[in-house]
Design an enzyme around this catalytic site. Structure first.
Site, mmCIF file in Angstrom:
data_model
loop_
_atom_site.group_PDB
_atom_site.id
_atom_site.type_symbol
_atom_site.label_atom_id
_atom_site.label_comp_id
_atom_site.label_asym_id
_atom_site.label_seq_id
_atom_site.Cartn_x
_atom_site.Cartn_y
_atom_site.Cartn_z
ATOM 1 N N LYS A 35 -2.691 0.848 12.680
ATOM 2 C CA LYS A 35 -2.122 -0.393 12.128
ATOM 3 C C LYS A 35 -0.937 -0.047 11.216
ATOM 4 O O LYS A 35 -0.783 1.115 10.801
ATOM 5 C CB LYS A 35 -3.207 -1.137 11.342
ATOM 6 C CG LYS A 35 -3.751 -0.364 10.151
ATOM 7 C CD LYS A 35 -5.036 -0.978 9.623
ATOM 8 C CE LYS A 35 -5.575 -0.157 8.467
ATOM 9 N NZ LYS A 35 -6.956 -0.546 8.120
ATOM 10 N N TYR A 260 19.619 3.034 -14.753
ATOM 11 C CA TYR A 260 19.560 1.632 -15.200
ATOM 12 C C TYR A 260 18.630 1.489 -16.400
ATOM 13 O O TYR A 260 17.546 2.075 -16.431
ATOM 14 C CB TYR A 260 19.023 0.743 -14.077
ATOM 15 C CG TYR A 260 20.020 0.459 -12.982
ATOM 16 C CD1 TYR A 260 21.223 -0.193 -13.252
ATOM 17 C CD2 TYR A 260 19.737 0.819 -11.674
ATOM 18 C CE1 TYR A 260 22.128 -0.465 -12.239
ATOM 19 C CE2 TYR A 260 20.626 0.535 -10.650
ATOM 20 C CZ TYR A 260 21.825 -0.102 -10.943
ATOM 21 O OH TYR A 260 22.701 -0.377 -9.931
ATOM 22 N N MET A 308 17.925 1.512 -5.928
ATOM 23 C CA MET A 308 17.666 1.110 -4.538
ATOM 24 C C MET A 308 17.923 2.262 -3.563
ATOM 25 O O MET A 308 17.185 2.448 -2.597
ATOM 26 C CB MET A 308 18.540 -0.087 -4.160
ATOM 27 C CG MET A 308 18.182 -0.674 -2.806
ATOM 28 S SD MET A 308 19.227 -2.055 -2.327
ATOM 29 C CE MET A 308 18.700 -3.330 -3.449
HETATM 30 C C1 LIG Z 1 -7.822 0.632 8.219
HETATM 31 C C2 LIG Z 1 -9.243 0.576 8.628
HETATM 32 C C3 LIG Z 1 -9.924 1.746 8.979
HETATM 33 C C4 LIG Z 1 -9.333 3.137 8.818
HETATM 34 O O1 LIG Z 1 -9.519 3.547 7.488
HETATM 35 P P1 LIG Z 1 -9.028 4.984 6.949
HETATM 36 O O2 LIG Z 1 -9.492 5.014 5.545
HETATM 37 O O3 LIG Z 1 -7.517 4.958 7.042
HETATM 38 O O4 LIG Z 1 -9.623 6.004 7.817
HETATM 39 C C5 LIG Z 1 -11.230 1.616 9.438
HETATM 40 N N1 LIG Z 1 -11.811 0.406 9.559
HETATM 41 C C6 LIG Z 1 -11.184 -0.742 9.227
HETATM 42 C C7 LIG Z 1 -11.897 -2.042 9.372
HETATM 43 C C8 LIG Z 1 -9.883 -0.690 8.732
HETATM 44 O O5 LIG Z 1 -9.269 -1.822 8.384
#
Ligand SMILES: *Cc1c(COP(=O)(O)O)cnc(C)c1O
Length: 365
Positions: A35, A260, A308
């Site tokens: 993801k 800054y 930035m």
């Molecule tokens: C993102 C996620 C994972 C993976 O978790 P990690 O800590 O990156 O291994 C597993 N299960 C769900 C439901 C997630 O959202």
């Protein structure tokens, strides 16, 4: 000279980590969680690199599936948040997705799609998992509704459906909630023989009872330890190296301020290196004075505010630092979790936020 700021993504390290994590649970199957653009590492490149080892990938929501299918990835893709709209269910077979269903309305949507669908394929193959909320209280059906839901939706509770939960503190070994959640899950499942899925990276590393039919692994594959303290040290290789260069050098007198808001004032004559990366590239703006980077083998410290497009480091005494010197913001010589600690966040966030403006350079072999 073009700007030389990029993220090196080491695909051999990725493969190494996958092998190491899989070896911990040889009887489990692994879901490779990619993801959020594979936590910033590039979802397509990561999926292509692991496709011959992968049994299933996972993303958060359906939109993240398209680029993977366009790139020719064929494994089933688990959609962790399930459908956000009923119409998304129409895509189930076309995109070969497996929905993680975690609420009553999603069960209704999928069930009505199954009834409408003429495809024998979709009736044969189970296209969903069921997620239960054992204590994280974010997503999931409630364990106390398990029996009733099973009566209401018998076709969604067939024996091959994976029953899943997510632990809220798997990255803090010894925490009480881990036991509580595992017990609730076990009590809920009772004598049912369905395949189960509990573990994320952290649980797969240290929690034997969480290793079940399917483990869901993200961060560990990218070589960052999920543990904030170092009591558990998994054998992982960093995958992302965030690199830039020195684009300007100057010497300032004692009493001069930097950046800054004049937040840092030189207590003595100081050599400053300006580095070509900033919060526009995903480097965190709230990185405090003293946050480290590696410049020509030296550990240099951030001075002044993050801009930035630029950072400023104190390189006083580092005689070999010059225009064009390489700067490692994190990677093999500086663990991302060390930077994360300075910044008050976790490796996950730093990695994920590296912006589109930073080219990813893939290394293999
Ligand atoms: C993102 C996620 C994972 C993976 O978790 P990690 O800590 O990156 O291994 C597993 N299960 C769900 C439901 C997630 O959202």
């Amino acid at each position: 000279m073009p700007r030389n700021t990029h993220a090196i993504i080491d695909l051999d390290a990725l493969a190494y980590n996958f092998k190491a994590m899989s070896a911990l649970a040889p009887t489990s199957k692994q879901v490779i969680v990619i993801k959020a653009n594979a936590y910033g590492n590039g979802a397509v490149a990561v999926a292509l690199a692991l496709q011959h080892k992968a049994q299933m990938f996972a993303v958060a929501f359906l939109d993240e599936v398209y680029e993977l299918r366009d790139a020719g990835i064929t494994q089933p893709i688990l959609v962790l948040q399930g459908p956000h709209q009923e119409q998304e269910c129409e895509q189930t077979d076309l995109l070969n997705v497996v929905w993680m269903l975690s609420a009553q309305h999603q069960l209704n949507w999928l069930q009505s799609w199954l009834h409408r669908s003429f495809s024998q394929e979709s009736k044969k193959r189970t296209r969903h998992w069921l997620k239960f909320d054992t204590g994280m209280h974010r997503l999931g059906l409630m364990p106390e509704d398990y029996s009733l839901l099973k009566q209401q939706h018998p076709e969604l509770f067939s024996h091959d459906v994976v029953i899943a939960t997510h632990l809220s503190a798997a990255d803090e070994p010894g925490k009480n909630s881990i036991e509580v959640q595992l017990k609730r899950f076990e009590a809920m499942i009772g004598k049912d023989q369905n395949p189960l899925s509990i573990a994320n990276s952290a649980a797969n590393i240290h929690l034997l009872p969480a290793r079940q039919s399917w483990n869901r692994m993200g961060i560990s594959l990218f070589g960052s330890s999920p543990f904030e303290n170092d009591s558990v040290k998994p054998d992982l290789k960093p995958v992302m190296q965030l690199m830039s260069t020195v684009i300007a050098l100057r010497v300032i007198a004692k009493g001069e301020s930097v950046g800054y808001g004049d937040t840092w004032v030189a207590e003595k004559e100081t050599v400053l290196a300006t580095v070509g990366i900033g919060y526009g590239d995903g480097y965190p703006r709230h990185a405090p004075i003293g946050t480290p980077a590696i410049i020509e083998q030296h550990t240099a410290h951030l001075v002044g505010r993050v801009s930035m497009d630029m950072l400023i480091f104190d390189v006083t005494g580092f005689k070999d630092v010059k225009i064009g010197s390489k700067v490692e913001l994190w990677g093999c010589n500086l663990p991302i979790n060390t930077v994360a600690k300075h910044v008050g966040t976790i490796g996950y966030e730093l990695m994920t936020r590296v912006s589109q403006r930073v080219p990813r350079v893939y290394l293999r072999g």
